[in-house]
Design a protein around this motif. Sequence first.
Motif, PDB file in Angstrom:
ATOM      1  N   VAL A  53      -5.656  -9.995   7.463  1.00 47.10           N
ATOM      2  CA  VAL A  53      -6.172  -8.571   7.101  1.00 47.10           C
ATOM      3  C   VAL A  53      -6.169  -8.457   5.696  1.00 47.10           C
ATOM      4  CG1 VAL A  53      -4.026  -7.601   7.551  1.00 47.10           C
ATOM      5  CG2 VAL A  53      -5.913  -6.050   7.359  1.00 47.10           C
ATOM      6  N   ARG A  54      -7.221  -7.610   5.003  1.00 47.49           N
ATOM      7  CA  ARG A  54      -7.162  -7.459   3.608  1.00 47.49           C
ATOM      8  C   ARG A  54      -6.869  -5.835   3.118  1.00 47.49           C
ATOM      9  NH1 ARG A  54     -11.630  -9.519  -0.217  1.00 47.49           N
ATOM     10  NH2 ARG A  54     -11.949  -7.913  -1.830  1.00 47.49           N
ATOM     11  N   ILE A  55      -5.678  -5.614   2.474  1.00 49.37           N
ATOM     12  CA  ILE A  55      -5.320  -4.588   2.410  1.00 49.37           C
ATOM     13  C   ILE A  55      -5.459  -4.031   0.780  1.00 49.37           C
ATOM     14  CG2 ILE A  55      -2.913  -3.218   2.112  1.00 49.37           C
ATOM     15  CD1 ILE A  55      -2.109  -5.010   4.513  1.00 49.37           C
ATOM     16  N   ASP A  56      -5.989  -2.866   0.445  1.00 50.67           N
ATOM     17  CA  ASP A  56      -5.876  -2.598  -0.899  1.00 50.67           C
ATOM     18  C   ASP A  56      -4.995  -1.635  -1.136  1.00 50.67           C
ATOM     19  OD1 ASP A  56      -8.583  -3.441  -1.460  1.00 50.67           O
ATOM     20  OD2 ASP A  56      -9.510  -1.961  -0.679  1.00 50.67           O
ATOM     21  N   TYR A  57      -4.067  -1.862  -2.166  1.00 45.87           N
ATOM     22  CA  TYR A  57      -2.947  -1.216  -2.303  1.00 45.87           C
ATOM     23  C   TYR A  57      -2.825  -0.665  -3.929  1.00 45.87           C
ATOM     24  CZ  TYR A  57       2.027  -0.034  -3.037  1.00 45.87           C
ATOM     25  OH  TYR A  57       3.015   0.572  -3.201  1.00 45.87           O
ATOM     26  N   THR A  58      -2.497   0.433  -4.259  1.00 41.66           N
ATOM     27  CA  THR A  58      -2.281   1.130  -5.620  1.00 41.66           C
ATOM     28  C   THR A  58      -0.631   1.023  -5.697  1.00 41.66           C
ATOM     29  OG1 THR A  58      -4.333   2.329  -5.341  1.00 41.66           O
ATOM     30  CG2 THR A  58      -3.018   2.887  -7.119  1.00 41.66           C
ATOM     31  N   ALA A  59      -0.411   0.395  -6.581  1.00 44.02           N
ATOM     32  CA  ALA A  59       1.115   0.392  -6.688  1.00 44.02           C
ATOM     33  C   ALA A  59       1.669   1.503  -7.369  1.00 44.02           C
ATOM     34  CB  ALA A  59       1.474  -1.043  -7.302  1.00 44.02           C
ATOM     35  N   LEU A  60       2.915   1.509  -7.494  1.00 44.25           N
ATOM     36  CA  LEU A  60       3.514   2.832  -8.136  1.00 44.25           C
ATOM     37  C   LEU A  60       3.306   2.602  -9.618  1.00 44.25           C
ATOM     38  CD1 LEU A  60       7.120   2.801  -6.241  1.00 44.25           C
ATOM     39  CD2 LEU A  60       4.813   4.010  -5.744  1.00 44.25           C
ATOM     40  N   ASN A  61       2.874   1.287 -10.171  1.00 44.66           N
ATOM     41  CA  ASN A  61       2.573   1.240 -11.808  1.00 44.66           C
ATOM     42  C   ASN A  61       1.223   1.855 -11.915  1.00 44.66           C
ATOM     43  OD1 ASN A  61       0.944  -0.744 -10.451  1.00 44.66           O
ATOM     44  ND2 ASN A  61       2.161  -2.492 -11.864  1.00 44.66           N
ATOM     45  N   GLY A  62       0.391   2.254 -10.917  1.00 43.00           N
ATOM     46  CA  GLY A  62      -0.785   2.813 -11.016  1.00 43.00           C
ATOM     47  C   GLY A  62      -1.949   1.421 -11.083  1.00 43.00           C
ATOM     48  N   GLU A  63      -1.519   0.516 -10.925  1.00 43.13           N
ATOM     49  CA  GLU A  63      -2.739  -0.844 -10.764  1.00 43.13           C
ATOM     50  C   GLU A  63      -3.008  -0.922  -9.344  1.00 43.13           C
ATOM     51  OE1 GLU A  63      -3.038  -3.518 -13.617  1.00 43.13           O
ATOM     52  OE2 GLU A  63      -2.218  -1.816 -14.696  1.00 43.13           O
ATOM     53  N   SER A  64      -4.238  -1.186  -9.049  1.00 43.82           N
ATOM     54  CA  SER A  64      -4.754  -1.681  -7.710  1.00 43.82           C
ATOM     55  C   SER A  64      -4.692  -3.097  -7.476  1.00 43.82           C
ATOM     56  CB  SER A  64      -6.261  -1.135  -7.511  1.00 43.82           C
ATOM     57  OG  SER A  64      -6.215   0.211  -7.760  1.00 43.82           O
ATOM     58  N   TYR A  65      -4.218  -3.241  -6.399  1.00 44.97           N
ATOM     59  CA  TYR A  65      -4.007  -4.760  -5.765  1.00 44.97           C
ATOM     60  C   TYR A  65      -4.752  -5.188  -4.646  1.00 44.97           C
ATOM     61  CZ  TYR A  65      -0.514  -5.041  -9.387  1.00 44.97           C
ATOM     62  OH  TYR A  65       0.151  -5.165 -10.518  1.00 44.97           O
ATOM     63  N   VAL A  66      -5.294  -6.123  -4.547  1.00 47.10           N
ATOM     64  CA  VAL A  66      -5.736  -6.729  -3.070  1.00 47.10           C
ATOM     65  C   VAL A  66      -4.716  -7.560  -2.366  1.00 47.10           C
ATOM     66  CG1 VAL A  66      -7.367  -8.241  -1.897  1.00 47.10           C
ATOM     67  CG2 VAL A  66      -8.037  -6.611  -3.713  1.00 47.10           C
ATOM     68  N   LEU A  67      -4.302  -7.310  -1.434  1.00 45.35           N
ATOM     69  CA  LEU A  67      -3.200  -7.995  -0.643  1.00 45.35           C
ATOM     70  C   LEU A  67      -4.040  -8.516   0.768  1.00 45.35           C
ATOM     71  CD1 LEU A  67      -0.429  -5.336  -0.446  1.00 45.35           C
ATOM     72  CD2 LEU A  67      -1.216  -6.697  -2.535  1.00 45.35           C
ATOM     73  N   ASN A  68      -3.806  -9.898   0.810  1.00 51.25           N
ATOM     74  CA  ASN A  68      -4.191 -10.514   2.091  1.00 51.25           C
ATOM     75  C   ASN A  68      -3.166 -11.111   2.970  1.00 51.25           C
ATOM     76  OD1 ASN A  68      -7.317 -10.539   1.569  1.00 51.25           O
ATOM     77  ND2 ASN A  68      -6.621 -11.757  -0.051  1.00 51.25           N
ATOM     78  N   LEU A  69      -3.080 -10.471   3.912  1.00 50.62           N
ATOM     79  CA  LEU A  69      -2.058 -10.868   4.920  1.00 50.62           C
ATOM     80  C   LEU A  69      -2.934 -11.852   6.007  1.00 50.62           C
ATOM     81  CD1 LEU A  69       0.456 -10.821   6.691  1.00 50.62           C
ATOM     82  CD2 LEU A  69      -0.165  -8.764   7.806  1.00 50.62           C
ATOM     83  N   ILE A  70      -1.970 -13.112   6.098  1.00 52.82           N
ATOM     84  CA  ILE A  70      -2.654 -13.990   7.084  1.00 52.82           C
ATOM     85  C   ILE A  70      -1.366 -14.009   8.237  1.00 52.82           C
ATOM     86  CG2 ILE A  70      -2.970 -16.381   7.762  1.00 52.82           C
ATOM     87  CD1 ILE A  70      -4.213 -16.728   5.569  1.00 52.82           C
TER      88      ILE A  70
ATOM     89  N   ALA B 209      -9.589  -9.990 -10.034  1.00 61.12           N
ATOM     90  CA  ALA B 209      -8.919 -10.663 -10.881  1.00 61.12           C
ATOM     91  C   ALA B 209      -7.883 -11.198 -10.205  1.00 61.12           C
ATOM     92  CB  ALA B 209      -8.692 -10.059 -12.248  1.00 61.12           C
ATOM     93  N   LEU B 210      -7.619 -12.629 -10.290  1.00 61.91           N
ATOM     94  CA  LEU B 210      -6.455 -13.320  -9.876  1.00 61.91           C
ATOM     95  C   LEU B 210      -5.172 -12.688 -10.168  1.00 61.91           C
ATOM     96  CD1 LEU B 210      -7.218 -17.054 -10.822  1.00 61.91           C
ATOM     97  CD2 LEU B 210      -7.138 -16.211  -8.602  1.00 61.91           C
ATOM     98  N   SER B 211      -4.869 -11.992 -11.003  1.00 59.61           N
ATOM     99  CA  SER B 211      -3.634 -11.345 -11.368  1.00 59.61           C
ATOM    100  C   SER B 211      -3.335 -10.199 -10.418  1.00 59.61           C
ATOM    101  CB  SER B 211      -3.629 -10.931 -12.740  1.00 59.61           C
ATOM    102  OG  SER B 211      -4.659  -9.785 -12.950  1.00 59.61           O
ATOM    103  N   HIS B 212      -4.195  -9.793  -9.755  1.00 56.37           N
ATOM    104  CA  HIS B 212      -4.453  -8.410  -8.686  1.00 56.37           C
ATOM    105  C   HIS B 212      -4.554  -8.919  -7.476  1.00 56.37           C
ATOM    106  CE1 HIS B 212      -3.990  -6.632 -12.517  1.00 56.37           C
ATOM    107  NE2 HIS B 212      -3.745  -5.396 -12.253  1.00 56.37           N
ATOM    108  N   ILE B 213      -4.443 -10.199  -7.199  1.00 59.63           N
ATOM    109  CA  ILE B 213      -4.440 -10.612  -5.725  1.00 59.63           C
ATOM    110  C   ILE B 213      -2.877 -11.110  -5.470  1.00 59.63           C
ATOM    111  CG2 ILE B 213      -5.411 -12.272  -4.136  1.00 59.63           C
ATOM    112  CD1 ILE B 213      -7.783 -12.547  -5.886  1.00 59.63           C
ATOM    113  N   ARG B 214      -2.594 -10.978  -4.166  1.00 64.16           N
ATOM    114  CA  ARG B 214      -1.405 -11.378  -3.458  1.00 64.16           C
ATOM    115  C   ARG B 214      -1.704 -11.834  -2.101  1.00 64.16           C
ATOM    116  NH1 ARG B 214      -0.479 -10.777  -7.892  1.00 64.16           N
ATOM    117  NH2 ARG B 214       1.163  -9.653  -9.207  1.00 64.16           N
ATOM    118  N   ASN B 215      -1.382 -13.088  -1.882  1.00 61.81           N
ATOM    119  CA  ASN B 215      -1.872 -13.519  -0.475  1.00 61.81           C
ATOM    120  C   ASN B 215      -0.143 -13.840   0.229  1.00 61.81           C
ATOM    121  OD1 ASN B 215      -4.493 -13.592  -0.923  1.00 61.81           O
ATOM    122  ND2 ASN B 215      -4.388 -15.390  -2.130  1.00 61.81           N
TER     123      ASN B 215
END
Length: 596
Positions: free
Chosen positions: A61-78, A2-8
Amino acid sequence: TALSHIRNFSIVAHIDHGKSTLADRLIQETGTVKERDMQAQMLDSMDIERERGITIKANTVRIDYTALNGESYVLNLIDTPGHVDFAYEVSRSMRAVEGSLLVVDSSQGVEAQTLANVYHALDADHEIVPILNKIDLPASDCMRVAEQIEDVIGIDATEAIQVSAKTGQGIVETLEAIVHKLPAPKGDINAPLKAMLVDSWYDSYLGVIVLVRIIDGKLKKGERVKFMSNGSTHHVDRIGVFRPQMEMIDELGPGEIGFLTASIKQVRDTRVGDTICHDKQTVEALPGFKPAQPVVFCGLFPVDAAQFEDLRDSIDKLALNDASFSYEMETSAALGFGFRCGFLGLLHLEVIRDRIEREYAIDLITTAPSVIYDIHMRDGRIEQLHNPADMPDLTLVDHLEEPRIKATILVPDDYLGDVLKLCQDRRGVQLDLTYAGSRAMVVYDLPLNEVVFDFYDRLKSVTKGYASFDYQMIGYQQDNLVKMSILVNDEPVDALSTMVHRDRADARGRAMVEKLKDLIPRHMFKIPIQAAIGGKVIARETLSAMRKDVTAKCYGGDATRKKKLLEKQKAGKKKMRQFGKVDIPQEAFISALKMD
Ligand code: GTP
């Protein structure tokens, strides 16, 4: 996802402030790579990059991160290149993400490149999270550097995160800031596919790999896509992401970053910044697209003429992976067959030259780097001059225009005088001078031709390495430019021809003939070395004839020493080329042009 759980995001930093180390830590902390697979500096893949400590090719690189709030995010670093030559690539990759980490070495402070790259990030409307790195160092001074970020860059640094990418301190805080401070991407999954071509490179197994950011719609394996800049269509045979090793997946949705392969043979067929859509559709192209333009040209010739085919081969191979580098065959009366090559800047030139010499074991003669001049002909035509040797007959020429740049230099106070003098000597026009603490920021309008050669080296040496430098092109301007030829033993050596400002020609000519006198070994006869404009000689030196055997000074006694000397002489010979009756060493072509 979901868009809300992606950070680029991208990381903006000056060289050596710790961008790669921080990226490695983020990857490590999130378990993206197992500890034992972690190679120092994962993101810098090429050896030369590692050796020179610079990042050249954008990477991701694509990073999966479970934040301290318990939600899972996909972080894309360029990862973006950190050098001025690659400004266009930086600005493109910034458009593919929504935020940046601004990494500043807290023991050093803000540098010119940091500024230039932050401006790219601000232009792309990024949310910026300041990171003060290297807090483990005794010289770290977070208060001062945070203030400097506010003063010089003008962004709020009160919540800057204090990090040591070395010890891992502050890494979790950084990941949390990425999730909570950077915005999620926007996009419409139901709209027609619209993707941005962020980067591309050649892989010997998969062919050209294209890094894309999906703006709207979905990209699936097996679909046909169209590159809007040239209308070419391609069958997508693979889709994947980097973790950082490749992982194949079936589709990418809006906001996501990944790669595709489509049996594309050459990097040249892909243009950074291009818009990709489905083949039967047309979407509005992304703004600001322009193909990278080479700005610095020089000739590359093999020292040994027999290596010409090897040189052609190596250049063809390198060009497969570098669309920003142009080349065509060139013949020089003096140097024989070679190539005229165009580069994004001097660093780019050096990287390519090093790779040819090192990876393909070819000794090269590099002719004087030149910028592109616009020749305004009497008959109204405008021609581009890439090589001083091609300068047309002066009676046909109305005037010449040369490219100018806006240079930003940050330098500690103590060296300001030297920097101003250097810029003045290079025909600079001062545009601005401001202070940030004990450092001055000077902005100059400078002719690019005065910068391409050794400006950066000179700047580093007059400031003992403390100055930082960045530039952008601002346009063409008319000036009194002439072609200066060098004659060795009365023969013009076209590879030493340069374009110079008329007012500087005499001094430059004198300096060059003096240098050449030292660089060219003595021969059995007397050799005049001259600099000339048109038919007029403006400087002259004479290299006197050799009198004694070089080994004479060994007093004949020490045989091994004599042998060594002869061997050395032989090795030196290999790197020489014959011009008429005169041998000119390879290094002369570069050294003669350096100004002190
Ligand atoms: P480019 O790839 O050239 O743009 O450089 P970079 O910004 O990626 O810098 P890099 O990560 O290569 O770090 C430069 C040097 O600083 C390396 O020697 C790192 O080991 C060192 N370094 C990075 N972060 C820290 C830190 O937090 N503390 C200390 N003491 N050294 C660090």
